[in-house]
Design an enzyme around this catalytic site. Structure first.
Site, PDB file in Angstrom:
ATOM      1  N   HIS A 125      32.894   1.531  -4.602  1.00 48.20           N
ATOM      2  CA  HIS A 125      33.205   2.299  -3.390  1.00 48.20           C
ATOM      3  C   HIS A 125      32.114   2.214  -2.328  1.00 48.20           C
ATOM      4  O   HIS A 125      32.327   2.662  -1.191  1.00 48.20           O
ATOM      5  CB  HIS A 125      33.436   3.773  -3.734  1.00 48.20           C
ATOM      6  CG  HIS A 125      34.678   4.043  -4.512  1.00 48.20           C
ATOM      7  ND1 HIS A 125      35.917   3.556  -4.130  1.00 48.20           N
ATOM      8  CD2 HIS A 125      34.887   4.745  -5.664  1.00 48.20           C
ATOM      9  CE1 HIS A 125      36.826   3.961  -5.006  1.00 48.20           C
ATOM     10  NE2 HIS A 125      36.226   4.660  -5.947  1.00 48.20           N
ATOM     11  N   ASP A 162      40.469  -0.704 -11.578  1.00 52.31           N
ATOM     12  CA  ASP A 162      40.208   0.723 -11.475  1.00 52.31           C
ATOM     13  C   ASP A 162      41.390   1.395 -10.775  1.00 52.31           C
ATOM     14  O   ASP A 162      42.050   0.782  -9.924  1.00 52.31           O
ATOM     15  CB  ASP A 162      38.933   0.934 -10.667  1.00 52.31           C
ATOM     16  CG  ASP A 162      38.409   2.358 -10.698  1.00 52.31           C
ATOM     17  OD1 ASP A 162      37.449   2.615 -11.435  1.00 52.31           O
ATOM     18  OD2 ASP A 162      38.967   3.217  -9.974  1.00 52.31           O
ATOM     19  N   HIS A 164      41.323   3.640  -8.570  1.00 45.68           N
ATOM     20  CA  HIS A 164      41.007   3.836  -7.159  1.00 45.68           C
ATOM     21  C   HIS A 164      40.729   2.494  -6.494  1.00 45.68           C
ATOM     22  O   HIS A 164      40.104   1.608  -7.088  1.00 45.68           O
ATOM     23  CB  HIS A 164      39.778   4.735  -7.005  1.00 45.68           C
ATOM     24  CG  HIS A 164      39.924   6.079  -7.645  1.00 45.68           C
ATOM     25  ND1 HIS A 164      39.489   6.342  -8.930  1.00 45.68           N
ATOM     26  CD2 HIS A 164      40.466   7.228  -7.186  1.00 45.68           C
ATOM     27  CE1 HIS A 164      39.751   7.603  -9.229  1.00 45.68           C
ATOM     28  NE2 HIS A 164      40.348   8.164  -8.195  1.00 45.68           N
ATOM     29  N   ASP A 246      40.174   4.391 -15.460  1.00 44.57           N
ATOM     30  CA  ASP A 246      40.780   5.649 -15.044  1.00 44.57           C
ATOM     31  C   ASP A 246      42.268   5.526 -14.710  1.00 44.57           C
ATOM     32  O   ASP A 246      42.888   6.507 -14.287  1.00 44.57           O
ATOM     33  CB  ASP A 246      40.012   6.279 -13.887  1.00 44.57           C
ATOM     34  CG  ASP A 246      39.530   5.280 -12.858  1.00 44.57           C
ATOM     35  OD1 ASP A 246      39.884   4.098 -12.950  1.00 44.57           O
ATOM     36  OD2 ASP A 246      38.771   5.686 -11.958  1.00 44.57           O
TER      37      ASP A 246
END
Length: 313
Positions: A125, A162, A164, A246
């Site tokens: 990120h 992931d 996200h 996740d």
């Protein structure tokens, strides 16, 4: 050859506030899962500190200076609502950079067939000048640029599963035609980026947003119809994986319904791509995953595939 496992105790000194999902216990759960595995075919490596030269391939000096200036001598500070630094965070972040550049060196140098970096804080990120989403430096983008600029590769693929979107990796490699960044992720979800029409300056980004409650069967269809063909068309000389776990159905921060065997399946498919185009060369790094049992089981399954493919091809 073997699979290199890179980690370092300094990553346990990155302390987040009580109740924060990205916590020391994540790495402890992974260590326990790995210690219960057959160690044949696994080479453990202490991650060295990375250097500013590697970071500067992706981030400007002003970002490095800001991260260093923010690092507290003791206690903890918040860079934003989600992203924190403690007294040990800066060193841990530099270990993450060093783990990835060293893993690339080992795999491209023939010391290991593939590698997994069990490090924290994560990285996907972190944008050019913005730490966010628990991340300080864009470790996997830095690894890609290291492979391109130091080792002279022409094509590096990064696959991010992931839950996200890897907005930081996308930002850092938006203008890099020698990379293909592929991200499958839940949408809508933090950080809000990752729409299919975000394709990079050179059509070098492939975003595959997934609706909430997407399960393993749909995942496999998406990989077979879209992601794997794109990777095979690109013909990477190295495959990098942002291995966030996740998307597991038990994870508290999102709403995809993958199971442990889905992460193993995805890893097998990426190993097939690497076998076809780059002699099986893969470097993977830990990103998210916040249910400790699901994280431990999924990381172990991912690593078991890498070990099997590294040892037997």
């Amino acid at each position: 050859m073997t699979t290199a496992l890179l980690t370092h105790p300094d990553c346990l000194k990155h302390i987040t506030p009580h109740g924060h999902p990205e916590r020391v216990d994540r790495l402890m759960a992974i260590y326990a899962a790995i210690d219960g595995m057959d160690q044949t075919g696994l080479t453990r490596v202490q991650a060295p500190l990375g250097d500013d030269a590697a970071i500067l391939r992706c981030h400007p000096q002003s970002h490095i200076d800001a991260i260093k200036a923010a690092a507290p001598a003791d206690g903890s500070i918040a860079l934003d609502a989600d992203t924190h630094m403690s007294a040990g965070s800066l060193t841990a972040a530099y270990r993450g950079v060093g783990a990835m550049t060293t893993a690339v060196d080992m795999v491209l140098g023939g010391e290991a067939q593939n590698a997994f970096a069990a490090m924290r804080p994560p990285g996907h990120h972190a944008e050019k000048q913005t730490p966010m989403g628990f991340c300080l430096f864009g470790n996997i983008a830095i690894a890609a640029k290291h492979a391109l600029d130091v080792h002279g590769l022409d094509r590096v693929a990064i696959v991010d599963f992931d839950v996200h979107h890897g907005n930081g990796t996308q930002d850092l490699l938006w203008d890099e035609p020698r990379t293909l960044f592929v991200s499958s992720h839940q949408m809508p979800l933090y950080p809000g980026s990752g729409a299919a029409d975000e394709t990079g300056a050179h059509n070098n980004i492939l975003n595959v947003p997934l609706a909430p409650e997407t399960g393993g069967a749909q995942l496999r269809k998406v990989y077979e119809a879209t992601i794997l063909p794109a990777l095979n068309d690109f013909k990477p000389q190295l495959v990098l994986i942002s291995a966030g776990f996740d998307a597991h159905r038990n994870d508290p921060l999102a709403n995809l319904n993958w199971d442990t065997e889905d992460f193993a399946w995805a890893t097998e498919q990426l190993c097939d791509v690497a076998d076809t185009h780059c002699e099986g060369r893969i470097v993977s790094t830990l990103e998210g995953g916040y249910d400790l049992d699901a994280l431990a089981a999924s990381t172990r399954a991912h690593l078991e595939v890498l070990i099997k493919r590294g040892t037997h091809g």
